[in-house]
Design a protein around this motif. Structure first.
Motif, mmCIF file in Angstrom:
data_model
loop_
_atom_site.group_PDB
_atom_site.id
_atom_site.type_symbol
_atom_site.label_atom_id
_atom_site.label_comp_id
_atom_site.label_asym_id
_atom_site.label_seq_id
_atom_site.Cartn_x
_atom_site.Cartn_y
_atom_site.Cartn_z
ATOM 1 N N LEU A 10 0.822 -1.207 0.000
ATOM 2 C CA LEU A 10 0.000 0.000 0.000
ATOM 3 C C LEU A 10 0.858 1.261 0.000
ATOM 4 O O LEU A 10 0.550 2.224 -0.709
ATOM 5 C CB LEU A 10 -0.944 0.007 1.198
ATOM 6 C CG LEU A 10 -2.123 -0.944 1.121
ATOM 7 C CD1 LEU A 10 -2.906 -0.931 2.428
ATOM 8 C CD2 LEU A 10 -3.030 -0.576 -0.038
ATOM 9 N N THR A 11 1.929 1.262 0.765
ATOM 10 C CA THR A 11 2.830 2.418 0.801
ATOM 11 C C THR A 11 3.465 2.653 -0.558
ATOM 12 O O THR A 11 3.511 3.792 -1.043
ATOM 13 C CB THR A 11 3.920 2.216 1.874
ATOM 14 O OG1 THR A 11 3.294 1.984 3.134
ATOM 15 C CG2 THR A 11 4.836 3.423 1.959
ATOM 16 N N VAL A 12 3.937 1.609 -1.202
ATOM 17 C CA VAL A 12 4.535 1.725 -2.530
ATOM 18 C C VAL A 12 3.491 2.211 -3.536
ATOM 19 O O VAL A 12 3.778 3.065 -4.373
ATOM 20 C CB VAL A 12 5.165 0.383 -2.967
ATOM 21 C CG1 VAL A 12 5.551 0.399 -4.437
ATOM 22 C CG2 VAL A 12 6.373 0.067 -2.103
ATOM 23 N N ALA A 13 2.270 1.709 -3.454
ATOM 24 C CA ALA A 13 1.202 2.125 -4.366
ATOM 25 C C ALA A 13 0.902 3.613 -4.211
ATOM 26 O O ALA A 13 0.747 4.334 -5.202
ATOM 27 C CB ALA A 13 -0.053 1.292 -4.129
ATOM 28 N N VAL A 14 0.829 4.086 -2.993
ATOM 29 C CA VAL A 14 0.556 5.510 -2.743
ATOM 30 C C VAL A 14 1.700 6.369 -3.290
ATOM 31 O O VAL A 14 1.467 7.386 -3.950
ATOM 32 C CB VAL A 14 0.320 5.770 -1.238
ATOM 33 C CG1 VAL A 14 0.347 7.252 -0.923
ATOM 34 C CG2 VAL A 14 -0.983 5.141 -0.788
ATOM 35 N N ILE A 15 2.927 5.966 -3.053
ATOM 36 C CA ILE A 15 4.088 6.708 -3.556
ATOM 37 C C ILE A 15 4.076 6.746 -5.077
ATOM 38 O O ILE A 15 4.274 7.806 -5.689
ATOM 39 C CB ILE A 15 5.400 6.113 -3.014
ATOM 40 C CG1 ILE A 15 5.506 6.375 -1.512
ATOM 41 C CG2 ILE A 15 6.608 6.681 -3.754
ATOM 42 C CD1 ILE A 15 6.633 5.629 -0.825
ATOM 43 N N LEU A 16 3.812 5.624 -5.711
ATOM 44 C CA LEU A 16 3.753 5.576 -7.172
ATOM 45 C C LEU A 16 2.640 6.460 -7.722
ATOM 46 O O LEU A 16 2.820 7.132 -8.736
ATOM 47 C CB LEU A 16 3.578 4.135 -7.668
ATOM 48 C CG LEU A 16 4.796 3.225 -7.514
ATOM 49 C CD1 LEU A 16 4.441 1.797 -7.903
ATOM 50 C CD2 LEU A 16 5.952 3.748 -8.345
ATOM 51 N N TYR A 17 1.503 6.475 -7.055
ATOM 52 C CA TYR A 17 0.389 7.329 -7.473
ATOM 53 C C TYR A 17 0.803 8.797 -7.442
ATOM 54 O O TYR A 17 0.568 9.539 -8.396
ATOM 55 C CB TYR A 17 -0.822 7.100 -6.574
ATOM 56 C CG TYR A 17 -1.935 8.092 -6.818
ATOM 57 C CD1 TYR A 17 -2.781 7.963 -7.915
ATOM 58 C CD2 TYR A 17 -2.125 9.181 -5.968
ATOM 59 C CE1 TYR A 17 -3.795 8.883 -8.158
ATOM 60 C CE2 TYR A 17 -3.132 10.095 -6.196
ATOM 61 C CZ TYR A 17 -3.968 9.949 -7.289
ATOM 62 O OH TYR A 17 -4.962 10.846 -7.524
ATOM 63 N N TYR A 18 1.436 9.242 -6.358
ATOM 64 C CA TYR A 18 1.845 10.649 -6.247
ATOM 65 C C TYR A 18 2.945 11.000 -7.240
ATOM 66 O O TYR A 18 2.940 12.107 -7.802
ATOM 67 C CB TYR A 18 2.260 10.986 -4.814
ATOM 68 C CG TYR A 18 1.063 11.225 -3.938
ATOM 69 C CD1 TYR A 18 0.305 12.385 -4.079
ATOM 70 C CD2 TYR A 18 0.651 10.294 -2.998
ATOM 71 C CE1 TYR A 18 -0.816 12.610 -3.300
ATOM 72 C CE2 TYR A 18 -0.463 10.510 -2.217
ATOM 73 C CZ TYR A 18 -1.194 11.674 -2.373
ATOM 74 O OH TYR A 18 -2.316 11.885 -1.608
ATOM 75 N N VAL A 19 3.850 10.090 -7.515
ATOM 76 C CA VAL A 19 4.890 10.337 -8.523
ATOM 77 C C VAL A 19 4.244 10.456 -9.907
ATOM 78 O O VAL A 19 4.570 11.366 -10.677
ATOM 79 C CB VAL A 19 5.954 9.223 -8.492
ATOM 80 C CG1 VAL A 19 6.875 9.288 -9.696
ATOM 81 C CG2 VAL A 19 6.761 9.305 -7.203
ATOM 82 N N PHE A 20 3.312 9.566 -10.208
ATOM 83 C CA PHE A 20 2.601 9.620 -11.486
ATOM 84 C C PHE A 20 1.861 10.940 -11.642
ATOM 85 O O PHE A 20 1.943 11.599 -12.680
ATOM 86 C CB PHE A 20 1.622 8.439 -11.594
ATOM 87 C CG PHE A 20 0.700 8.546 -12.773
ATOM 88 C CD1 PHE A 20 1.153 8.262 -14.051
ATOM 89 C CD2 PHE A 20 -0.626 8.949 -12.606
ATOM 90 C CE1 PHE A 20 0.299 8.365 -15.145
ATOM 91 C CE2 PHE A 20 -1.481 9.063 -13.693
ATOM 92 C CZ PHE A 20 -1.009 8.770 -14.966
ATOM 93 N N MET A 21 1.135 11.366 -10.621
ATOM 94 C CA MET A 21 0.365 12.609 -10.678
ATOM 95 C C MET A 21 1.288 13.828 -10.816
ATOM 96 O O MET A 21 0.966 14.770 -11.529
ATOM 97 C CB MET A 21 -0.528 12.762 -9.445
ATOM 98 C CG MET A 21 -1.635 11.729 -9.374
ATOM 99 S SD MET A 21 -2.666 11.652 -10.848
ATOM 100 C CE MET A 21 -3.659 13.089 -10.637
#
Length: 125
Positions: A10-21
């Motif tokens: 979940l932490t990695v997913a959230v980080i990836l989402y913010y990097v993508f955005m």
């Protein structure tokens, strides 16, 4: 053990989402210095996406107040064929506004680096 793995995923997913955005926002939105902003904002639609009370306390001369919270309902007030210059207090809300405007056909989007708090030009209080 499973809880730890789930937490890491979940932490990695959230980080990836913010990097993508972040990179998506950089692609659709030009960040302008104060000098660049001053040079072009009179030829564009100047939109202040802060809340009405923030706008009333001071805003860039010539700006229209369309708060981010009302933007979706007021999209018809913005012409997609003209440049749009956005600003908020620090720059984060104008980024979110740009994403919504881009989805709705606006392609020439710019915002003030650092937001209103970095503005040194004329204001209306």
């Amino acid at each position: 053990m499973y809880t730890l793995i789930l937490l890491i995923v979940l932490t990695v997913a959230v980080i990836l989402y913010y990097v993508f955005m972040y990179f998506r926002q950089k692609k659709i939105l030009k960040t302008l210095s104060e000098e660049e902003f001053k040079a072009g904002y009179r030829k564009a639609q100047l939109i202040d996406v802060r809340e009405p009370n923030e706008f009333a306390n001071g805003h860039i001369l010539g700006a229209r107040n369309i708060p981010l919270t009302q933007l979706k309902a007021r999209l018809k007030e913005i012409r997609p064929d003209k440049p749009v210059y956005l600003y908020c207090q620090s720059g984060s809300r104008s980024g979110r506004a740009a994403q919504l405007l881009h989805k709705n056909g606006c392609k020439d989007l710019s915002h003030l680096e650092g937001g209103f708090k970095k503005w040194g030009g004329k204001i209306k209080a």
